[in-house]
Design a protein around this motif. Structure first.
Motif, PDB file in Angstrom:
ATOM      1  N   ALA A   1       0.808  -1.221   0.000  1.00  0.00           N
ATOM      2  CA  ALA A   1       0.000   0.000   0.000  1.00  0.00           C
ATOM      3  C   ALA A   1       0.836   1.264   0.000  1.00  0.00           C
ATOM      4  O   ALA A   1       0.281   2.362  -0.001  1.00  0.00           O
ATOM      5  CB  ALA A   1      -0.929   0.004   1.207  1.00  0.00           C
ATOM      6  N   ARG A   2       2.169   1.104   0.018  1.00  0.00           N
ATOM      7  CA  ARG A   2       3.083   2.249   0.026  1.00  0.00           C
ATOM      8  C   ARG A   2       2.748   3.235   1.155  1.00  0.00           C
ATOM      9  O   ARG A   2       2.830   4.450   0.995  1.00  0.00           O
ATOM     10  CB  ARG A   2       3.058   2.976  -1.322  1.00  0.00           C
ATOM     11  N   CYS A   3       2.374   2.663   2.301  1.00  0.00           N
ATOM     12  CA  CYS A   3       2.087   3.502   3.459  1.00  0.00           C
ATOM     13  C   CYS A   3       3.379   3.950   4.129  1.00  0.00           C
ATOM     14  O   CYS A   3       4.413   3.271   4.042  1.00  0.00           O
ATOM     15  CB  CYS A   3       1.243   2.734   4.472  1.00  0.00           C
ATOM     16  N   ASP A   4       3.296   5.076   4.808  1.00  0.00           N
ATOM     17  CA  ASP A   4       4.370   5.527   5.689  1.00  0.00           C
ATOM     18  C   ASP A   4       4.067   4.925   7.052  1.00  0.00           C
ATOM     19  O   ASP A   4       3.179   5.395   7.771  1.00  0.00           O
ATOM     20  CB  ASP A   4       4.384   7.050   5.737  1.00  0.00           C
ATOM     21  N   VAL A   5       4.783   3.859   7.421  1.00  0.00           N
ATOM     22  CA  VAL A   5       4.417   3.060   8.588  1.00  0.00           C
ATOM     23  C   VAL A   5       5.335   3.345   9.772  1.00  0.00           C
ATOM     24  O   VAL A   5       6.565   3.370   9.636  1.00  0.00           O
ATOM     25  CB  VAL A   5       4.468   1.549   8.262  1.00  0.00           C
ATOM     26  N   THR A   6       4.716   3.516  10.915  1.00  0.00           N
ATOM     27  CA  THR A   6       5.449   3.612  12.186  1.00  0.00           C
ATOM     28  C   THR A   6       4.974   2.487  13.093  1.00  0.00           C
ATOM     29  O   THR A   6       3.761   2.295  13.255  1.00  0.00           O
ATOM     30  CB  THR A   6       5.199   4.959  12.880  1.00  0.00           C
ATOM     31  N   VAL A   7       5.921   1.743  13.655  1.00  0.00           N
ATOM     32  CA  VAL A   7       5.598   0.677  14.592  1.00  0.00           C
ATOM     33  C   VAL A   7       5.984   1.134  15.987  1.00  0.00           C
ATOM     34  O   VAL A   7       7.130   1.543  16.222  1.00  0.00           O
ATOM     35  CB  VAL A   7       6.338  -0.633  14.241  1.00  0.00           C
ATOM     36  N   SER A   8       5.044   1.052  16.920  1.00  0.00           N
ATOM     37  CA  SER A   8       5.303   1.422  18.304  1.00  0.00           C
ATOM     38  C   SER A   8       5.349   0.170  19.165  1.00  0.00           C
ATOM     39  O   SER A   8       4.443  -0.663  19.121  1.00  0.00           O
ATOM     40  CB  SER A   8       4.200   2.359  18.814  1.00  0.00           C
ATOM     41  N   THR A   9       6.401   0.035  19.963  1.00  0.00           N
ATOM     42  CA  THR A   9       6.547  -1.157  20.806  1.00  0.00           C
ATOM     43  C   THR A   9       7.054  -0.781  22.189  1.00  0.00           C
ATOM     44  O   THR A   9       8.000   0.015  22.319  1.00  0.00           O
ATOM     45  CB  THR A   9       7.502  -2.183  20.160  1.00  0.00           C
ATOM     46  N   ARG A  10       6.452  -1.342  23.223  1.00  0.00           N
ATOM     47  CA  ARG A  10       6.879  -1.094  24.603  1.00  0.00           C
ATOM     48  C   ARG A  10       8.135  -1.870  24.959  1.00  0.00           C
ATOM     49  O   ARG A  10       9.042  -1.368  25.606  1.00  0.00           O
ATOM     50  CB  ARG A  10       5.778  -1.478  25.582  1.00  0.00           C
ATOM     51  N   SER A  11       8.167  -3.138  24.537  1.00  0.00           N
ATOM     52  CA  SER A  11       9.223  -4.036  25.010  1.00  0.00           C
ATOM     53  C   SER A  11      10.226  -4.444  23.943  1.00  0.00           C
ATOM     54  O   SER A  11      11.190  -5.143  24.235  1.00  0.00           O
ATOM     55  CB  SER A  11       8.596  -5.295  25.615  1.00  0.00           C
ATOM     56  N   GLY A  12      10.019  -4.018  22.692  1.00  0.00           N
ATOM     57  CA  GLY A  12      10.927  -4.414  21.629  1.00  0.00           C
ATOM     58  C   GLY A  12      10.735  -5.879  21.261  1.00  0.00           C
ATOM     59  O   GLY A  12       9.841  -6.554  21.772  1.00  0.00           O
ATOM     60  N   ALA A  13      11.594  -6.366  20.372  1.00  0.00           N
ATOM     61  CA  ALA A  13      11.408  -7.751  19.921  1.00  0.00           C
ATOM     62  C   ALA A  13      12.652  -8.297  19.240  1.00  0.00           C
ATOM     63  O   ALA A  13      13.467  -7.547  18.694  1.00  0.00           O
ATOM     64  CB  ALA A  13      10.230  -7.834  18.954  1.00  0.00           C
ATOM     65  N   TRP A  14      12.765  -9.618  19.298  1.00  0.00           N
ATOM     66  CA  TRP A  14      13.693 -10.354  18.456  1.00  0.00           C
ATOM     67  C   TRP A  14      12.895 -10.832  17.244  1.00  0.00           C
ATOM     68  O   TRP A  14      11.877 -11.502  17.397  1.00  0.00           O
ATOM     69  CB  TRP A  14      14.269 -11.555  19.200  1.00  0.00           C
ATOM     70  N   VAL A  15      13.350 -10.463  16.063  1.00  0.00           N
ATOM     71  CA  VAL A  15      12.655 -10.847  14.831  1.00  0.00           C
ATOM     72  C   VAL A  15      13.493 -11.890  14.106  1.00  0.00           C
ATOM     73  O   VAL A  15      14.649 -11.638  13.739  1.00  0.00           O
ATOM     74  CB  VAL A  15      12.403  -9.629  13.922  1.00  0.00           C
TER      75      VAL A  15
END
Length: 514
Positions: free
Chosen positions: A203-217
């Motif tokens: 969708a060619r969105c300008d995406v922001t991801v908000s996270t409290r604890s972070g993550a291992w991806v």
């Protein structure tokens, strides 16, 4: 004369249909009550409501996410699309004659116990029919723990002019009309990274991801093999900290430490359920997705974060999980089963409440840390059926309560404190333990030709059909088809060689001293 069933199963998702199948295999009379018009639960795509997204693939390989006596065909990819999953579940349902025992469009509104029987009351959901009552000796609740969406509350969110939806209502960028919008995704679990990646790439969105604890991806594939194939019994024998260091090092060498990409996990890799995605890191690297800490407040279209930064947003998708919801239980039984306001369950091995006993089973109320829920649900169902038949017994009430306390303490010690970790279990360890209660735990000594695979490979779902009740004559062949990773095989050989060398050196040392 009123019919009394042996087993009433609530829910026709994967946990419900495998419970029905195993009960039917033991000649128990079964009825399955399903509120929708289909089997398979979330794997049946729907434009609205509960279910997968348009683009969803399972993030566990088909070897470890399958019914133990009904493998996927070779033509299905290692990580099946949701359409493959829906066909597979429907094929299993029809091949085992389960469909004729399922009553659709029935929502259970009450479950009560009287003397030695359970009374299940169900209302129609399709505006036709009347309230129905089913009596049974046993009940299996297979509604799952992804039932009631959990909504966060942010200061000032009432001033936000755009849409705020939960991930359960996100189907695709086109269906949700978010093309080229500024999107905030709250959360960093598997649903969150799927939404973020889809919005950014399609969708060619300008995406922001908000996270409290972070993550291992983690990637879907590691050294050319599905990443869940690296879970093995040999790994669980090693010190947990050592395994954690090894895995973090490998992931860091392949894609860089999460801090490199702003993911900033507050926990070690094995202290959480890893997020699996091949595309999120790619999107972050190219600037399609930005990562921010927790939301501080909202003021109109501007969202402020705890690091002092802010961004303009058109829409918000919250991917903050679900709460366990059992509205049909009595108040007393609900208090006995789940701690109010939490996802903490008072269930022995995630299945039975000590106060209620084995007549009521909770199937699928578990969060796998590696591998999928399907094998766990099936093993639980087989244990439940053996209890229904009187072939095995539960421990004494006090022993079960003690085990629940010990497992909760272990969970709090191993995993980062979070609602989604309260029912966290590893499928291999968990299935081995539960299968041992009814004689289905795979034995190295009884299957010496498979011992190597069972030790350093994940083994696949069929390994729990090698022996015990419901033994399957094609289990050995199916286990042999599950790939063993070269990395694990070589690592095991290297460690074994070092062990032999140490033993030889110690022997020579002792011999020379004598």
């Amino acid at each position: 004369m009123e019919k009394i069933y042996d087993v009433v199963v609530i829910g026709a998702g994967i946990s419900g249909i495998t419970t029905a199948k195993n009960a039917m295999d033991s000649a128990l009379s079964v009825v399955v009550l399903e509120q929708s018009d289909h089997v398979g639960g979330l794997w049946q795509y729907q434009d609205k409501g509960y279910g997968v997204m348009e683009f969803t693939h399972i993030n566990v390989s088909k070897y470890n996410y399958s019914f133990s006596d009904f493998p996927f065909s070779d033509e299905v990819p290692e990580f099946p699309h949701h359409t493959d999953m829906a066909r597979y579940v429907n094929s299993y349902t029809d091949a085992n004659g389960i469909r004729k025992h399922i009553i659709c469009h029935r929502r259970v509104v009450s479950l009560r116990r009287t003397a030695d029987l359970w009374t299940t009351t169900a209302e129609p959901t399709n505006q036709s029919g009347e309230t129905e009552v089913y009596k049974s000796r046993f009940v299996a609740i297979a509604t799952g723990h992804h039932v009631k969406p959990r909504w966060p509350q942010f200061d000032g969110q009432e001033t936000f002019p755009g849409k705020i939806i939960h991930s359960v209502d996100y189907k695709s960028a086109e269906k949700n009309d978010i093309k080229r919008k500024r999107l905030l995704v709250v959360g960093i679990g598997n649903s969150a990274v799927d939404v973020a990646s889809d919005a950014a790439l399609s969708a060619r969105c300008d995406v922001t991801v908000s996270t409290r604890s972070g993550a291992w991806v983690l990637p879907n594939y590691l050294f050319g093999k599905p990443i869940d194939l690296y879970a093995c019994r040999f790994g669980f024998w090693l010190p947990r900290r050592a395994v954690n260091v090894l895995l973090e090092t490998v992931i860091g060498l392949i894609s860089g430490h999460p801090r490199t990409w702003g993911l900033n996990p507050k926990m070690k890799l094995l202290q959480t359920q890893p997020t699996v995605s091949n595309s999120l890191i790619h999107c972050i690297q190219r600037g399609y997705v930005k990562v921010k800490p927790n939301v501080l407040r909202i003021d109109g279209s501007e969202v402020f974060f705890t690091d002092g930064s802010s961004t303009q947003v058109d829409d918000i998708v919250v991917c903050t999980g679900y709460s366990i919801d059992l509205p049909f239980l009595s108040d007393q039984e609900r208090r006995e089963v789940v701690d109010e306001g939490t996802n903490v369950l008072q269930l022995y091995k995630n299945v039975f409440n000590p106060e209620i006993g084995h007549s009521l089973a909770f199937i699928g109320f578990i969060q796998p840390s590696s591998g999928g829920i399907l094998t766990c649900s099936e093993t639980q169902a087989r244990w439940f059926v053996e209890l229904c038949k009187g072939n095995v017994r539960l421990p004494l009430k006090d022993i079960m309560k003690c085990a629940i306390r010990e497992e909760r303490a272990q969970t709090e010690n191993w995993y980062y404190r979070s609602a989604r970790h309260t029912i966290q279990r590893d499928p291999i360890v968990y299935n081995d333990e539960v299968a041992s209660f009814f004689g289905a735990r795979p034995s190295y000594w009884r299957h010496p030709k498979l011992a190597w695979r069972l030790l350093i490979g994940s083994g696949g779902s069929a390994q729990w059909r090698l022996q015990g009740p419901g033994k399957w004559d094609k289990a050995r062949e199916t286990v042999q088809k599950v790939p063993v990773t070269g990395f694990m095989a070589n690592s095991f050989f290297a460690i074994f060689l070092v062990f032999v060398v140490i033993i030889v050196l110690l022997y020579k040392l002792v011999w020379s001293c004598c």
